[in-house]
Motif scaffolding. Sequence first.
Motif, PDB file in Angstrom:
ATOM      1  N   ARG A  62       0.832  -1.203   0.000  1.00  0.00           N
ATOM      2  CA  ARG A  62       0.000   0.000   0.000  1.00  0.00           C
ATOM      3  C   ARG A  62       0.873   1.262   0.000  1.00  0.00           C
ATOM      4  N   PHE A  65       2.187   1.796  -3.431  1.00  0.00           N
ATOM      5  CA  PHE A  65       1.106   2.289  -4.284  1.00  0.00           C
ATOM      6  C   PHE A  65       0.901   3.782  -4.076  1.00  0.00           C
ATOM      7  N   THR A  68       3.874   5.912  -5.550  1.00  0.00           N
ATOM      8  CA  THR A  68       3.941   6.004  -7.005  1.00  0.00           C
ATOM      9  C   THR A  68       2.799   6.812  -7.582  1.00  0.00           C
ATOM     10  N   GLY A  70      -0.610   6.155  -7.396  1.00  0.00           N
ATOM     11  CA  GLY A  70      -1.599   5.295  -8.036  1.00  0.00           C
ATOM     12  C   GLY A  70      -2.880   6.041  -8.374  1.00  0.00           C
TER      13      GLY A  70
END
Length: 102
Positions: A62, A65, A68, A70
């Motif tokens: 998580r 994520f 980056t 997400g």
Amino acid sequence: MRDPGLQPERTSLSWRRTAFSMLVVSLLLIRDALHAHQAWVSTTVLVIVGISSLSATIGLLRMRFLRTGGTAGAPHAVLIAFTTLMVCLAATAGLLLIVSAS
């Protein structure tokens, strides 16, 4: 549109704190299980350690994520259900250890 605020960083830090506290509790339980010399206590502690490891892995995924950037804002329903199941199993195992110590 994604919020560029501090929410991803706060979420990342909360996952780290949770994983660290679960690690500390797991290590204390392992120490106590070594002194108990009972198979079911060791098995219960191993279940809790496994759940802690899986939870830390989910937290790491998580955090990656969120770092980056997400595009999906919410985690998948399967991940939420799995995390909930792990927390319930860890709580049940912890209660079993507390009741048996009484």
